[in-house]
Design an enzyme around this catalytic site. Sequence first.
Site, PDB file in Angstrom:
ATOM      1  N   THR A  40       0.807  -1.222   0.000  1.00 51.90           N
ATOM      2  CA  THR A  40       0.000   0.000   0.000  1.00 51.90           C
ATOM      3  C   THR A  40       0.841   1.272   0.000  1.00 51.90           C
ATOM      4  O   THR A  40       0.286   2.370   0.090  1.00 51.90           O
ATOM      5  CB  THR A  40      -0.910   0.015   1.244  1.00 51.90           C
ATOM      6  N   LYS A  41       2.156   1.145  -0.106  1.00 51.71           N
ATOM      7  CA  LYS A  41       3.031   2.315  -0.067  1.00 51.71           C
ATOM      8  C   LYS A  41       3.325   2.821  -1.478  1.00 51.71           C
ATOM      9  O   LYS A  41       3.244   2.063  -2.461  1.00 51.71           O
ATOM     10  CB  LYS A  41       4.339   1.979   0.651  1.00 51.71           C
TER      11      LYS A  41
END
Length: 202
Positions: free
Chosen positions: A139-140
């Site tokens: 999710t980065k």
Amino acid sequence: SFIGTKNAVAAATGRLGLRLLLDAYNLPEGSEIILPAYEDLSVPKVISDAALKPVCVDIDPATNNIDPREIARRLTDRTAAVIVAHLFGNPCDMDAVKRVLKDRDIILLEDCAHAVGTTIGGRHVGIFGDAAFFSFHTTKPFMTFGGCMVTTDNDEVAEHVRSRINSLPFPNQWVLIKRVITAYLMHLLTHRFIFPWTLYPV
């Protein structure tokens, strides 16, 4: 060399990187760690798991980053470290934070999970504190299906993190495959063209 620190050590996750950093400084049990209230849930959990006390302080609504004035307000004799997060590529005001901590024996850690490539005055974040940790989770913004990097100019801290990493068993191949599949599904389902029609309604 990209960040500009003497040391960069790879770890499996950002959580592990932070835990090893906290262990490296050998902080007294119950020491207070100041962090932004707007932070990933894993950060205060790691602090608590290390027998330390997370102290959440408010953020600046204009930047979403920790408010240096709130840090000053919450400092006590038990404060051992401050964690700042550079959110969404927007760097924290490190000069203001350092002014608050000036002449105090308090460790300054940077959470750079959302800030790979972010700079302050031409210098990359991850170099302004005593140490920093980057996350490359699914999710980065900079994603490698997992992983972390710890950066520091402190050779002893880097060696502690490196030795602990090297002592860990190599993960099972099937566990890694499962993680990659899960990460890919998360990446797919959180895509901006897919998320509004799948996870968001749920």
